[in-house]
Scaffold this active site. Structure first.
Site, PDB file in Angstrom:
ATOM      1  N   ARG A  53      17.731   4.402  82.041  1.00 53.54           N
ATOM      2  CA  ARG A  53      18.999   4.886  81.530  1.00 53.54           C
ATOM      3  C   ARG A  53      19.244   6.311  82.006  1.00 53.54           C
ATOM      4  NH1 ARG A  53      18.945   4.791  75.084  1.00 53.54           N
ATOM      5  NH2 ARG A  53      18.894   2.584  75.643  1.00 53.54           N
ATOM      6  N   LYS A  89       9.634   2.408  80.529  1.00 55.17           N
ATOM      7  CA  LYS A  89      11.036   2.827  80.520  1.00 55.17           C
ATOM      8  C   LYS A  89      11.187   4.067  81.382  1.00 55.17           C
ATOM      9  CE  LYS A  89      14.855   1.359  78.420  1.00 55.17           C
ATOM     10  NZ  LYS A  89      15.202  -0.060  78.241  1.00 55.17           N
ATOM     11  N   THR A 159      21.087 -13.901  77.630  1.00 57.80           N
ATOM     12  CA  THR A 159      21.025 -13.166  76.358  1.00 57.80           C
ATOM     13  C   THR A 159      21.832 -13.904  75.293  1.00 57.80           C
ATOM     14  OG1 THR A 159      20.794 -11.049  77.517  1.00 57.80           O
ATOM     15  CG2 THR A 159      21.432 -10.964  75.206  1.00 57.80           C
TER      16      THR A 159
END
Length: 379
Positions: A53, A89, A159
């Protein structure tokens, strides 16, 4: 305080906060403006996998905390999805609307490649597929790219399908049947996933309450109802919590299960795709006390993760959809264990994932994934 003392304090803070983590990598490339952190939480299940991100963090400490928190969550999510990956991450410090460039993501790709297959990454908040097309020119450790480039494409499809399987498992425990027809669902958020969930519920004979900040999305659901049947009633963002529905389906932001919302909820179950639905851990207990069955979010929404993990074997939609069906059985096991041990479903989900991790630790050496997996077809 001089620079040496500041550096010592920063290092101590890093080591204290990463006690549960295997590795934290700080990435700096002045020529492109890249400042990033890669956090690898646990590789017992396999190489670390987690999105990247990008956002304008207030400072390095905030970015580090986010990377550590999110990477730990990915360990549990990978265990829930039963994929051969651990938790990791990456975060990039910067404004995604102003600061990103192709060269920045190529630099990021080189840092990822330097880890020799210990970390695989792709899109997350503030990044998109195009960014990782650039990164993939520097490393094969990228997933979640467009179909035209050999990727799996839109991950919202599995999803949403996983949410449907999760709703079936939830209905089976709550109402004695896994049929979705004849029930009313309050859907919060009609984005890529929420809209697909709404459509599938209407096709299966359900009625809906819906809310979204995008009026066009609401109108789209009403149009779907005209085509497939079913009742759709739009309500405002606060009314959705008190809707006369059987199941609340959160598909937007996190923290929506809290003291205020629980005080007005009339539903029998909560099952949706949103991340971090419980504002605090104690709200899992409050949900249980209220007699509401809660589908732990990282278990019901892991269909997209299943796809991006599977992509590294060579994209195969049929294989992804088959794997996504396991969400139904995993949730039934969590509900059964929670009932047997008189604990919250969130606690039961954590225990299930921790057991899967511990079982694998007995088989895997700590750094057994120091090289790219042999099944990575793009190596």
């Amino acid at each position: 305080m001089n620079a040496v003392n500041q550096t010592v304090q920063m290092n101590e803070m890093i080591l204290e906060n990463m006690q549960e983590h295997e590795q934290v990598i700080f990435c700096n490339d002045p020529s492109t403006g890249l400042k990033a952190i890669i956090a690898i939480h646990n590789t017992a299940l396999g190489p670390a996998l987690g999105g990247c991100r990008m956002q304008p963090y207030r400072g390095m400490a905030d970015a580090l905390q986010d990377a550590l928190r999110l990477s730990k969550g990915m360990t549990y999510k990978c265990a829930a999805a039963d994929v051969d990956f651990g938790g990791g991450k990456a975060v990039i410090i910067g404004d995604p609307l102003k600061d990103k460039t192709p060269h920045m993501f190529r630099a990021f790709g080189r840092f990822v490649d330097s880890l020799n297959g210990r970390f695989y990454t792709g899109t997350d908040m503030g990044t998109n597929m195009e960014d990782f097309i650039h990164a993939s020119r520097e490393t094969s450790c990228i997933t979640g790219i467009p179909e035209a480039y050999g990727g799996g494409g839109d991950s919202s499809v599995p999803t949403a399908l996983g949410v449907i399987y999760g709703l079936q498992a939830t209905n089976k425990v709550t109402f004695g049947t896994d049929e979705l027809a004849g029930r009313t669902y309050a859907i919060q958020g009609l984005g890529k996933v929420g809209l697909k969930v709404a459509e599938q519920l209407l096709i299966r004979g359900a009625d809906l309450y819906v809310t979204d900040i995008n009026d066009e999305a609401v109108e789209k659901v009403k149009e779907l109802a005209r085509n497939h049947g079913g009742m759709v009633k739009s309500v405002d963002s606060k009314e959705i919590y008190a809707a006369e529905a059987d199941v609340f389906v959160p598909c937007a932001g996190g923290g929506v299960i809290n003291d205020e919302t629980l005080s007005v909820m009339k539903v029998k179950a909560i099952a949706g795709s949103a991340n971090n639905q419980l504002l605090h851990d104690r709200h899992g207990e409050k949900v249980k006390e209220k007699g509401i069955l809660y589908a732990p979010d990282y278990m019901i929404n892991c269909g997209g993760l299943i796809q991006v993990a599977d992509e590294l074997y060579g994209a195969n939609k049929e294989r992804v959809l088959t794997k996504t069906k396991t969400i139904y059985h995993s949730l039934l096991e969590v509900y059964r264990q929670a009932e047997l041990d008189n604990m919250t479903t969130a606690e039961a989900a954590d225990r299930l994932c921790e057991k899967r991790i511990e079982d694998r630790k007995r088989l895997n050496h700590f750094f057994s994934h120091s090289k790219p997996p042999k099944w990575d077809v793009r190596n």
